[in-house]
Motif scaffolding. Structure first.
Motif, PDB file in Angstrom:
ATOM      1  N   LEU A 418       0.815  -1.168   0.063  1.00 13.71           N
ATOM      2  CA  LEU A 418      -0.039   0.032  -0.048  1.00 13.71           C
ATOM      3  C   LEU A 418       1.031   1.219  -0.028  1.00 13.71           C
ATOM      4  CD1 LEU A 418      -2.972  -1.208   2.367  1.00 13.71           C
ATOM      5  CD2 LEU A 418      -2.995  -0.699   0.049  1.00 13.71           C
ATOM      6  N   SER A 419       1.894   1.143   0.739  1.00 13.84           N
ATOM      7  CA  SER A 419       2.845   2.445   0.629  1.00 13.84           C
ATOM      8  C   SER A 419       3.710   2.556  -0.698  1.00 13.84           C
ATOM      9  CB  SER A 419       4.172   2.337   1.911  1.00 13.84           C
ATOM     10  OG  SER A 419       4.756   1.122   1.480  1.00 13.84           O
ATOM     11  N   LEU A 420       3.661   1.438  -1.227  1.00 16.51           N
ATOM     12  CA  LEU A 420       4.306   1.443  -2.689  1.00 16.51           C
ATOM     13  C   LEU A 420       3.249   2.095  -3.566  1.00 16.51           C
ATOM     14  CD1 LEU A 420       6.660   0.798  -4.714  1.00 16.51           C
ATOM     15  CD2 LEU A 420       5.519  -1.534  -5.048  1.00 16.51           C
ATOM     16  N   ILE A 421       2.051   1.679  -3.398  1.00 17.20           N
ATOM     17  CA  ILE A 421       1.036   2.271  -4.218  1.00 17.20           C
ATOM     18  C   ILE A 421       0.939   3.782  -3.969  1.00 17.20           C
ATOM     19  CG2 ILE A 421      -1.622   2.481  -4.713  1.00 17.20           C
ATOM     20  CD1 ILE A 421      -1.542  -0.813  -4.302  1.00 17.20           C
ATOM     21  N   GLY A 422       0.906   3.790  -2.609  1.00 12.23           N
ATOM     22  CA  GLY A 422       0.899   5.660  -2.582  1.00 12.23           C
ATOM     23  C   GLY A 422       1.897   6.494  -3.039  1.00 12.23           C
ATOM     24  N   MET A 423       3.099   5.622  -3.151  1.00 16.48           N
ATOM     25  CA  MET A 423       4.426   6.158  -3.565  1.00 16.48           C
ATOM     26  C   MET A 423       3.986   6.725  -5.295  1.00 16.48           C
ATOM     27  SD  MET A 423       7.528   4.354  -1.939  1.00 16.48           S
ATOM     28  CE  MET A 423       8.533   5.068  -3.343  1.00 16.48           C
ATOM     29  N   ILE A 424       3.567   5.663  -5.787  1.00 14.61           N
ATOM     30  CA  ILE A 424       3.306   5.749  -7.387  1.00 14.61           C
ATOM     31  C   ILE A 424       2.217   6.593  -7.575  1.00 14.61           C
ATOM     32  CG2 ILE A 424       2.447   4.333  -9.297  1.00 14.61           C
ATOM     33  CD1 ILE A 424       3.786   1.687  -7.947  1.00 14.61           C
ATOM     34  N   SER A 425       1.254   6.858  -6.659  1.00  6.48           N
ATOM     35  CA  SER A 425       0.127   7.675  -6.920  1.00  6.48           C
ATOM     36  C   SER A 425       0.717   9.063  -6.669  1.00  6.48           C
ATOM     37  CB  SER A 425      -1.005   7.279  -5.876  1.00  6.48           C
ATOM     38  OG  SER A 425      -1.614   6.214  -5.920  1.00  6.48           O
ATOM     39  N   SER A 426       1.604   9.267  -5.737  1.00 10.62           N
ATOM     40  CA  SER A 426       2.061  10.812  -5.592  1.00 10.62           C
ATOM     41  C   SER A 426       2.730  10.982  -6.961  1.00 10.62           C
ATOM     42  CB  SER A 426       2.831  10.689  -4.501  1.00 10.62           C
ATOM     43  OG  SER A 426       2.251  10.269  -2.897  1.00 10.62           O
ATOM     44  N   LEU A 427       3.751  10.276  -7.173  1.00  5.90           N
ATOM     45  CA  LEU A 427       4.326  10.363  -8.550  1.00  5.90           C
ATOM     46  C   LEU A 427       3.470  10.889  -9.718  1.00  5.90           C
ATOM     47  CD1 LEU A 427       7.244   7.934  -8.135  1.00  5.90           C
ATOM     48  CD2 LEU A 427       7.529  10.529  -7.906  1.00  5.90           C
ATOM     49  N   GLY A 428       2.522   9.888  -9.682  1.00  5.51           N
ATOM     50  CA  GLY A 428       1.407  10.260 -10.887  1.00  5.51           C
ATOM     51  C   GLY A 428       0.640  11.408 -10.661  1.00  5.51           C
ATOM     52  N   PHE A 429       0.498  11.897  -9.668  1.00  2.90           N
ATOM     53  CA  PHE A 429      -0.070  13.171  -9.409  1.00  2.90           C
ATOM     54  C   PHE A 429       0.947  14.276  -9.824  1.00  2.90           C
ATOM     55  CE2 PHE A 429      -2.603  11.379  -5.610  1.00  2.90           C
ATOM     56  CZ  PHE A 429      -3.715  11.278  -6.383  1.00  2.90           C
ATOM     57  N   LEU A 430       2.163  14.284  -9.697  1.00  2.00           N
ATOM     58  CA  LEU A 430       3.200  15.156 -10.049  1.00  2.00           C
ATOM     59  C   LEU A 430       3.291  15.093 -11.513  1.00  2.00           C
ATOM     60  CD1 LEU A 430       5.943  14.634  -7.581  1.00  2.00           C
ATOM     61  CD2 LEU A 430       4.641  16.638  -7.879  1.00  2.00           C
ATOM     62  N   VAL A 431       3.243  13.963 -12.095  1.00  2.00           N
ATOM     63  CA  VAL A 431       3.195  13.589 -13.611  1.00  2.00           C
ATOM     64  C   VAL A 431       2.148  14.559 -14.395  1.00  2.00           C
ATOM     65  CG1 VAL A 431       2.921  12.318 -15.766  1.00  2.00           C
ATOM     66  CG2 VAL A 431       4.617  11.627 -13.885  1.00  2.00           C
ATOM     67  N   LEU A 432       0.828  14.330 -13.743  1.00  2.00           N
ATOM     68  CA  LEU A 432      -0.106  14.785 -14.368  1.00  2.00           C
ATOM     69  C   LEU A 432      -0.345  16.531 -14.062  1.00  2.00           C
ATOM     70  CD1 LEU A 432      -2.993  12.314 -12.958  1.00  2.00           C
ATOM     71  CD2 LEU A 432      -2.619  12.850 -15.231  1.00  2.00           C
ATOM     72  N   LEU A 433       0.264  16.875 -13.168  1.00  2.00           N
ATOM     73  CA  LEU A 433       0.251  18.288 -12.998  1.00  2.00           C
ATOM     74  C   LEU A 433       1.528  18.876 -13.810  1.00  2.00           C
ATOM     75  CD1 LEU A 433      -0.384  18.395  -9.201  1.00  2.00           C
ATOM     76  CD2 LEU A 433      -1.813  19.474 -10.723  1.00  2.00           C
ATOM     77  N   LEU A 434       2.611  18.355 -13.868  1.00  2.00           N
ATOM     78  CA  LEU A 434       3.708  19.009 -14.276  1.00  2.00           C
ATOM     79  C   LEU A 434       4.089  18.622 -15.785  1.00  2.00           C
ATOM     80  CD1 LEU A 434       6.397  18.242 -11.265  1.00  2.00           C
ATOM     81  CD2 LEU A 434       5.010  20.612 -11.957  1.00  2.00           C
ATOM     82  N   LEU A 435       3.452  17.687 -16.429  1.00  2.00           N
ATOM     83  CA  LEU A 435       3.929  17.338 -17.827  1.00  2.00           C
ATOM     84  C   LEU A 435       2.800  18.236 -18.969  1.00  2.00           C
ATOM     85  CD1 LEU A 435       4.373  13.565 -18.185  1.00  2.00           C
ATOM     86  CD2 LEU A 435       6.149  15.520 -18.185  1.00  2.00           C
ATOM     87  N   PRO A 436       3.479  19.142 -19.582  1.00  2.00           N
ATOM     88  CA  PRO A 436       2.808  20.152 -20.328  1.00  2.00           C
ATOM     89  C   PRO A 436       1.534  19.488 -21.467  1.00  2.00           C
ATOM     90  CG  PRO A 436       5.010  20.526 -20.442  1.00  2.00           C
ATOM     91  CD  PRO A 436       4.939  19.154 -20.066  1.00  2.00           C
TER      92      PRO A 436
END
Length: 486
Positions: A418-436
Motif C-alpha cells: 500500500l505504501s508502494l501504491i501511495g508512492m506511485i500515486s504521488s508521482l502520478g499526481f506530479l506527472v499529471l500536474l507537471l507534464l505540459p
C-alpha cells in the motif's frame, strides 16, 4: 538558551475535534464554489468518479500516515517524515512546499468569503472597486472582508488548540446539515432531475481524460486530512486512532464533494447551466444553480454552508501552517522566533501571525491571480505525500528472508504494498500536474509561480543551512522527534 531546549505543545485535542479538523479542511469552500468549474471540465459523472477515486488513493496514502503518526506522534508531519526517511535537505524541501500549500489555502479561503459577499451583495461590494487583476475586479470591500476573516481566525487560533477544535467540530456539523438540506430540496422539489446529469462526461474529450483531469487535483481537493499529523503532538488520545480518523474524514469528504456535484448538475441540463452562467457572467455558478430550485431560501442555506466550509478551512490550515513552521523552527531551519509559544495560551503564535501577515497581502491581488499560486501548490502537496509514503515503505519488510540489517523493520507485506501504491500515486499526481501535454497540466502562470517559490526556497536554505547542518544527528533527532535514535 540551550540548543537542547525543545518546547512542546499541550495535549488538548479530542478525537472528534481532530476528525473535524481533517474533514472541514478537506472540504473547505471548494465543495460549494467549484462544482460548476469541475463539471465543465469533466462532466458530472467524470467529476464524481475522479473525486471518489481520489479519495480511495488518499486512503491508500493514509495507511502510511497512520503508521508514522503512531510511531512518531510529533508535530511537523511530512517535514518530520522526510527527515526520518531521507535526511535534512529533503525534510526542508517537503516542509517548504507544504508551508506554501497551507498558506495559499488559508488565503484562498479568505478570498472565497469575499466572493460570497460579491454574490449576495453585488452592489455593496462593487462600490469600492479600485482596479482589475486578470479580469477580476478588486474592491476595498472585498479586501476588508477577507482581511477581517484572516485576523479573526488568527486570534481564535492563538487562544488555543482546544478552542479551535471545539469550534471546528460545530462548523463541520452545520456544514453537513447544509448539504443534507440542499439534497433533500433537490429530491422533493420540482425542477431538479437525475436525467440532467447527461452527458455523463465532457463530450469534447474521452471519459478517461475527464476522470484524470479531476483525479489530478485530488491532492488539492483532499489536502486537509494531512492536518492530522500536524496536530499529532496535541492528541489527548492514543496516536493509533489517527488512521481511523483519516479514513473517516476522507470518506465523509468524498461523499460531500460528490453530493454537491450531483445536486448542482441535477438542477437543469448541465450544459445549459454552464451556458447560462457564461452568458450572465455569474460570480458563483453553484449559487445560481441552487437558487433555481430553492429560491432565496436555498441561497441562504448554501451561503451558511459555504461560510462553514470557509471557516473550517481557515481554522484547519491556520493550525497546520503554524504547527509546521513551529516544527521547522524547533529544528533550527527557521528563525528561533518560530519556536516560541504564547505565554498564556501555549500556542505557536508566531507561525499563526506569520501566516496571517502573508495572507493579508493576497486579497489585494484579486482572486484569479491567487488561483494561479494555489494551482501550483498542489505540486507541493503531492511532493509531501511522496515523502510520507516513501518513508513508510522503508519501515516495512516483504518477508523474513530479507537482509540482516533489515531485522529491525516490521514484516508487513500488505502495508508495504500500500505504501508502494501511495508512492506511485504521488508521482502520478506530479506527472499529471507537471507534464505540459497532460490534461491536468498547470497553466503558464502557475509554472512561473512554482519556479519563483523554488528559487526563494534555494536562497532561504543557503542562508540558514550552516546552523541547520551543524547540529549533530542525535540532537537533531531529539529536536524533531523527541528521541535520539530512530
Amino acid at each position: 538558551m540551550s540548543m537542547r531546549e525543545r518546547k512542546k505543545l499541550e495535549k488538548s485535542l479530542k478525537p472528534h475535534w481532530v476528525w473535524a479538523i481533517a474533514f472541514g479542511s478537506a472540504i473547505g469552500w471548494g465543495a460549494f464554489v467549484l462544482p460548476t468549474d469541475w463539471i465543465g471540465q469533466a462532466g458530472p459523472l467524470g467529476v464524481v468518479i475522479g473525486i471518489l477515486l481520489g479519495a480511495a488513493l488518499m486512503m491508500v496514502i493514509g495507511v502510511s500516515y497512520g503508521f508514522l503518526i503512531e510511531k512518531f506522534p510529533v508535530t511537523g508531519g511530512e517535514f518530520a517524515y522526510a527527515y526520518i526517511g531521507f535526511g535534512r535537505k529533503f525534510a526542508f524541501m517537503a516542509g517548504w512546499f507544504l508551508t506554501l500549500g497551507y498558506i495559499c489555502i488559508v488565503a484562498l479561503n479568505a478570498s472565497a468569503l469575499a466572493l460570497l459577499a460579491k454574490f449576495l451583495f453585488p452592489d455593496l461590494v462593487r462600490t469600492g472597486n479600485m482596479y482589475t487583476v486578470a479580469g477580476y475586479e478588486v474592491s476595498i470591500i472585498q479586501i476588508a472582508i477577507a482581511s477581517l476573516a484572516l485576523i479573526l481566525f488568527a486570534w481564535l487560533n492563538i487562544r488555543g488548540a482546544s478552542f479551535s477544535g471545539q469550534t471546528q467540530f460545530v462548523f463541520s456539523l452545520i456544514l453537513i446539515l447544509g448539504i443534507t438540506l440542499l439534497a433533500v430540496g433537490a429530491i422533493f422539489t420540482e425542477g431538479p432531475s437525475i436525467t440532467h446529469i447527461t452527458p455523463a462526461f465532457n463530450p469534447e474529450q474521452t471519459a478517461l481524460a475527464s476522470i484524470l483531469t479531476i483525479l489530478a487535483i485530488a491532492p488539492f481537493a483532499y489536502v486537509g486530512f494531512d492536518n492530522i499529523p500536524q496536530a499529532a503532538e496535541e492528541f489527548k488520545f492514543e496516536p493509533k486512532k489517527a488512521f481511523g480518523l483519516i479514513i473517516w474524514s476522507l470518506l465523509a469528504a468524498g461523499l460531500a464533494y460528490s453530493a454537491m456535484i450531483l445536486i448542482t448538475a441535477s438542477t437543469m441540463p448541465w450544459q445549459q447551466l454552464l451556458t447560462q452562467i457564461n452568458q450572465t457572467q455569474s460570480v458563483w455558478g453553484t449559487g445560481d444553480a441552487i437558487e433555481s430550485y430553492l429560491g432565496r431560501a436555498g441561497v441562504f442555506i448554501i451561503a451558511i454552508a459555504v461560510c462553514m466550509g470557509i471557516f473550517t478551512g481557515l481554522n484547519g490550515f491556520y493550525i497546520s501552517s503554524s504547527r509546521l513552521t513551529f516544527a521547522m523552527g524547533r529544528a533550527r531551519i527557521l528563525p528561533d522566533i518560530f519556536r516560541q509559544l504564547h505565554p498564556k495560551y501555549k500556542t505557536p503564535y508566531v507561525g499563526i501571525l506569520f501566516t496571517m501577515a502573508i495572507c493579508l497581502i493576497a486579497p489585494w491581488f484579486g482572486r484569479q491571480a491567487l488561483l494561479w499560486v494555489v494551482d501550483m501548490s498542489s505540486t507541493g502537496v503531492a511532493i509531501a505525500y511522496f515523502f510520507c509514503t516513501a518513508t513508510a515503505y522503508k519501515f516495512f519488510r516483504w518477508s523474513d528472508g530479507e537482509k540482516a540489517n533489515d531485522s529491525d523493520k516490521t514484516i508487513a507485506p500488505g502495508k508495504k504494498l500500500l505504501s508502494l501504491i501511495g508512492m506511485i500515486s504521488s508521482l502520478g499526481f506530479l506527472v499529471l500536474l507537471l507534464l505540459p501535454w497532460s490534461p491536468a497540466s498547470l497553466g503558464r502562470e502557475s509554472y512561473i509561480a512554482l519556479l519563483i517559490w523554488i528559487l526563494i526556497g534555494v536562497v532561504f536554505y543557503l542562508l540558514n543551512s550552516k546552523r541547520y547542518n551543524s547540529i549533530e544527528r542525535k540532537e537533531m533527532n531529539y529536536l524533531i522527534l523527541e528521541k535520539e535514535e530512530i
